[in-house]
Structure formats: structure tokens, C-alpha cells
Design a protein around this motif. Structure first.
Motif, PDB file in Angstrom:
ATOM      1  N   UNK A  32       0.849  -1.137  -0.150  1.00  0.00           N
ATOM      2  CA  UNK A  32      -0.104   0.017  -0.151  1.00  0.00           C
ATOM      3  C   UNK A  32       0.724   1.242  -0.209  1.00  0.00           C
ATOM      4  N   UNK A  33       2.140   1.321   0.516  1.00  0.00           N
ATOM      5  CA  UNK A  33       2.826   2.516   0.493  1.00  0.00           C
ATOM      6  C   UNK A  33       3.956   2.380  -0.696  1.00  0.00           C
ATOM      7  N   UNK A  34       3.741   3.455  -1.513  1.00  0.00           N
ATOM      8  CA  UNK A  34       4.567   3.477  -2.712  1.00  0.00           C
ATOM      9  C   UNK A  34       6.073   3.652  -2.242  1.00  0.00           C
ATOM     10  N   UNK A  35       7.052   3.154  -2.869  1.00  0.00           N
ATOM     11  CA  UNK A  35       8.545   3.406  -2.708  1.00  0.00           C
ATOM     12  C   UNK A  35       9.001   4.647  -3.184  1.00  0.00           C
ATOM     13  N   UNK A  36       9.801   5.264  -2.181  1.00  0.00           N
ATOM     14  CA  UNK A  36      10.572   6.584  -2.655  1.00  0.00           C
ATOM     15  C   UNK A  36      11.891   6.237  -2.950  1.00  0.00           C
ATOM     16  N   UNK A  37      12.195   6.217  -4.151  1.00  0.00           N
ATOM     17  CA  UNK A  37      13.442   5.827  -4.623  1.00  0.00           C
ATOM     18  C   UNK A  37      14.461   6.776  -4.733  1.00  0.00           C
ATOM     19  N   UNK A  38      15.839   6.460  -4.444  1.00  0.00           N
ATOM     20  CA  UNK A  38      16.871   7.488  -4.252  1.00  0.00           C
ATOM     21  C   UNK A  38      17.112   8.046  -5.668  1.00  0.00           C
ATOM     22  N   UNK A  39      16.853   7.142  -6.758  1.00  0.00           N
ATOM     23  CA  UNK A  39      17.192   7.545  -8.212  1.00  0.00           C
ATOM     24  C   UNK A  39      16.589   6.585  -8.988  1.00  0.00           C
ATOM     25  N   UNK A  40      16.552   7.163 -10.409  1.00  0.00           N
ATOM     26  CA  UNK A  40      15.870   6.289 -11.137  1.00  0.00           C
ATOM     27  C   UNK A  40      16.617   5.194 -11.512  1.00  0.00           C
ATOM     28  N   UNK A  41      18.198   5.129 -11.471  1.00  0.00           N
ATOM     29  CA  UNK A  41      19.011   4.031 -11.471  1.00  0.00           C
ATOM     30  C   UNK A  41      18.573   2.968 -10.570  1.00  0.00           C
ATOM     31  N   UNK A  42      18.464   3.402  -9.123  1.00  0.00           N
ATOM     32  CA  UNK A  42      18.074   2.522  -8.141  1.00  0.00           C
ATOM     33  C   UNK A  42      16.980   1.695  -8.626  1.00  0.00           C
ATOM     34  N   UNK A  43      15.930   2.406  -8.994  1.00  0.00           N
ATOM     35  CA  UNK A  43      14.549   1.820  -9.409  1.00  0.00           C
ATOM     36  C   UNK A  43      14.700   0.768 -10.466  1.00  0.00           C
ATOM     37  N   UNK A  44      15.446   1.289 -11.654  1.00  0.00           N
ATOM     38  CA  UNK A  44      15.869   0.157 -12.566  1.00  0.00           C
ATOM     39  C   UNK A  44      16.474  -1.093 -12.036  1.00  0.00           C
ATOM     40  N   UNK A  45      17.549  -0.777 -11.330  1.00  0.00           N
ATOM     41  CA  UNK A  45      18.340  -1.730 -10.711  1.00  0.00           C
ATOM     42  C   UNK A  45      17.399  -2.936  -9.849  1.00  0.00           C
ATOM     43  N   UNK A  46      16.593  -2.230  -9.202  1.00  0.00           N
ATOM     44  CA  UNK A  46      15.716  -3.254  -8.305  1.00  0.00           C
ATOM     45  C   UNK A  46      14.744  -3.928  -9.236  1.00  0.00           C
ATOM     46  N   UNK A  47      14.247  -3.305 -10.228  1.00  0.00           N
ATOM     47  CA  UNK A  47      13.304  -4.155 -11.331  1.00  0.00           C
ATOM     48  C   UNK A  47      14.179  -5.218 -11.780  1.00  0.00           C
ATOM     49  N   UNK A  48      15.497  -5.000 -12.290  1.00  0.00           N
ATOM     50  CA  UNK A  48      16.383  -6.014 -12.706  1.00  0.00           C
ATOM     51  C   UNK A  48      16.615  -7.084 -11.624  1.00  0.00           C
ATOM     52  N   UNK A  49      17.036  -6.699 -10.590  1.00  0.00           N
ATOM     53  CA  UNK A  49      17.104  -7.887  -9.352  1.00  0.00           C
ATOM     54  C   UNK A  49      15.794  -8.755  -9.471  1.00  0.00           C
ATOM     55  N   UNK A  50      14.687  -8.024  -9.179  1.00  0.00           N
ATOM     56  CA  UNK A  50      13.436  -8.945  -9.021  1.00  0.00           C
ATOM     57  C   UNK A  50      12.960  -9.691 -10.315  1.00  0.00           C
ATOM     58  N   UNK A  51      13.348  -9.071 -11.400  1.00  0.00           N
ATOM     59  CA  UNK A  51      13.105  -9.823 -12.791  1.00  0.00           C
ATOM     60  C   UNK A  51      13.856 -10.965 -12.792  1.00  0.00           C
ATOM     61  N   UNK A  52      15.380 -11.109 -12.285  1.00  0.00           N
ATOM     62  CA  UNK A  52      16.154 -12.313 -12.309  1.00  0.00           C
ATOM     63  C   UNK A  52      15.409 -13.243 -11.374  1.00  0.00           C
ATOM     64  N   UNK A  53      14.903 -12.945 -10.258  1.00  0.00           N
ATOM     65  CA  UNK A  53      14.362 -13.745  -9.282  1.00  0.00           C
ATOM     66  C   UNK A  53      13.109 -14.461  -9.999  1.00  0.00           C
TER      67      UNK A  53
END
Ligand SMILES: [Fe+2]
Ligand SMILES: [Fe+2]
Length: 291
Positions: A32-53
């Protein structure tokens, strides 16, 4: 000393898997609580991390169910255990589908390194090769998630997702060791020896693959390349210290590339104990700590 899970029959694992299935739906992610990202790069890396999972889950699910169909002809109980195990990976895949959307991403096609791995894995025909590969993927999965728990910027939803994955993949490790033992007991003579070659090759390749994963995911998980490569060598090596009968011994030369000796692998937490497996049946009793 903990009893080893070595001589536990399939019925033991089946009971734990059934108990786990009953509790599976009690667990929900609070998104329910949206994530506040440090940067667009951090967000893209998180998406890549969980895509690998996500890819790991998908592949585990498919291989387990295919194997279950073959195994059903000679060991229906083992086939049931494989199906329930595959279902757990299917449940993870569902959770990750929701979770990746929550991160603001989508399920994406695999990158070249990942694609090569899964292609080789999908081509494996021998049951023992499939299970060994899967076991090693489970091990590096739980290792990466545990490290990330301590290094990624803590946010409740991310910590919760990583905790679920770490906890369940840790249970899947001894479970896959059981599958491997049952399948090897029926394999052709010499199967164990050729499997040892695959073990060494795969350990080296998985360690090397951390370089590619660092380019994609490090801005999210903050795990440096040497730390991840060493953790893979350590956990993959330790796995077989605790399952000595399988005859896999990590290569001294390979361990040395990350500053480890064989004796460093001895005397640590026993991932293959009966107590640990029993506890994992009830997810609420598992305490997950960062590596
Ligand atoms: Fe999983
Ligand atoms: Fe798993």
C-alpha cells in the motif's frame, strides 16, 4: 549436534510440504505504501534484481513439474513432493509478478548471460543434472537474497519480499538434496562422477555470472562483486561439506580465487539439519537474518 536430514524418507518431506501449503495463503505482501527511490537508476536496478528472481522461479516451477511427470512412473510419493515443491515456486512467481508491478516495472525478456544459463538448463535431459542445477540455483538465490537483506536500502515491502524468498529458498536447498539423493540412487553407475564435473563447471560459471548481475542490479542491492562471488563459492562449497555422501568437493584452486580454503567451509550453520527443515514447515517460526 543436529541430526542430518540424509536418511529422512520422502514421506518426511511430503508432510512438511503439505503443512507449508496449508499456510501459504495466509501470507500477503502489503504493497500500500509506494517506494520513494533514491534515483531512477536504483529503481531500474531493483526491477532487474526481481526480474532475475522471477526467471529463477519460473524455471524451477517448470523443471519440477516436468520431472514429477517422469518420476511418477517409479516413485509416486517423490513425484507428489516435486509437484508441491514446484507449486511453491509458482506461488513465488505470482508474488513477484505483483511485486515487480508495484516497483513500477514489468516482466522483461532475459539478458544474454541469463538466457545462456536457462537455455543450457532447459536442455538438460538427465534427471540428476536437472536437480543438481536446480539445487545450485536455489543456493545462490538464497545467498543473494540474504546478502541483499543487509545491504539494500531497507524499506518494509522490499524487506518482506526478500525475507519470504530467503526463507523458502533455504528450505528448498535440503529438499533438493533429498531429490538428488533419490534420483542418484536410481541413476546409471558413474552418474555421480559426471555430475561432479557439472558441479565444478557450474560453480565457476555462477561465480563469473556475478559480474553481469553487478552491472544490472548493484545500484539496488549494493553488493560488491568480490563479496557476491565469494559468497557463492562459500555457500556452494558448504552445501557439499554438509552432504558428504554426494562426493562433491569444491576445487581448491577456485576457492583460492576468492581467498577461501576448504577448511573455511567447515563448522558453520547447518543448512541441512532436520531441525532447520522441520522449522521451515511453519514459515512463521523461521527467523531470517542477513548474511
Ligand atoms: Fe522460489
Ligand atoms: Fe526455490
Amino acid at each position: 549436534m543436529n541430526t542430518s536430514v540424509q536418511d529422512r524418507p520422502t514421506s518426511f518431506w511430503l508432510r512438511l510440504l503439505r503443512e507449508r501449503r496449508e499456510r501459504m495463503n495466509d501470507e500477503r505482501l502489503d504493497l500500500s505504501t509506494p517506494i520513494v527511490w533514491e534515483s531512477a537508476e536504483e529503481q531500474a536496478a531493483a526491477i532487474a534484481f526481481f526480474n532475475a528472481a522471477f526467471r529463477a522461479e519460473e524455471s524451477g516451477l517448470r523443471q519440477a513439474h516436468e520431472l514429477a511427470d517422469d518420476v511418477a512412473t517409479w516413485d509416486p510419493e517423490l513425484a507428489d513432493a516435486l509437484r508441491l515443491y514446484g507449486d511453491e515456486e509458482g506461488w513465488h512467481r505470482e508474488l513477484l509478478t505483483q511485486f515487480i508491478a508495484y516497483l513500477g516495472g514489468a516482466i522483461r525478456p532475459m539478458g544474454p548471460t541469463t538466457r545462456t544459463f536457462y537455455r543450457l538448463y532447459a536442455r538438460a535431459k538427465k534427471h540428476e543434472t536437472i536437480i543438481l542445477t536446480n539445487l545450485m540455483f536455489e543456493t545462490i538465490g538464497s545467498t543473494t537474497y540474504r546478502l541483499a537483506l543487509g545491504t539494500a536500502k531497507p524499506r518494509p515491502a522490499i524487506q518482506h519480499m526478500l525475507t519470504i524468498l530467503t526463507r523458502d529458498e533455504s528450505f528448498h536447498v535440503p529438499l533438493n538434496v533429498h531429490f538428488l539423493r533419490r534420483i542418484l540412487a536410481r541413476a546409471e553407475p558413474g552418474a555421480g562422477r559426471s555430475l561432479r564435473g557439472i558441479y565444478h563447471l557450474l560453480t565457476a560459471s555462477l561465480m563469473a555470472s556475478t559480474a553481469a548481475s553487478r552491472r544490472r542490479a548493484q545500484a539496488f542491492d549494493h553488493i560488491p562483486f568480490p563479496t557476491l562471488a565469494r559468497a557463492y563459492a562459500e555457500q556452494l562449497g558448504r552445501l557439499f561439506v554438509h552432504a558428504e555422501d554426494l562426493g562433491f568437493t569444491p576445487s581448491r584452486a577456485l576457492l583460492a580465487t576468492v581467498g577461501l580454503r576448504r577448511r573455511d567451509l567447515l563448522g558453520h550453520d547447518d543448512v541441512l539439519s532436520v531441525a532447520a527443515a522441520e522449522q521451515a514447515a511453519d514459515r512463521s517460526r523461521v527467523v531470517v537474518s542477513a548474511l
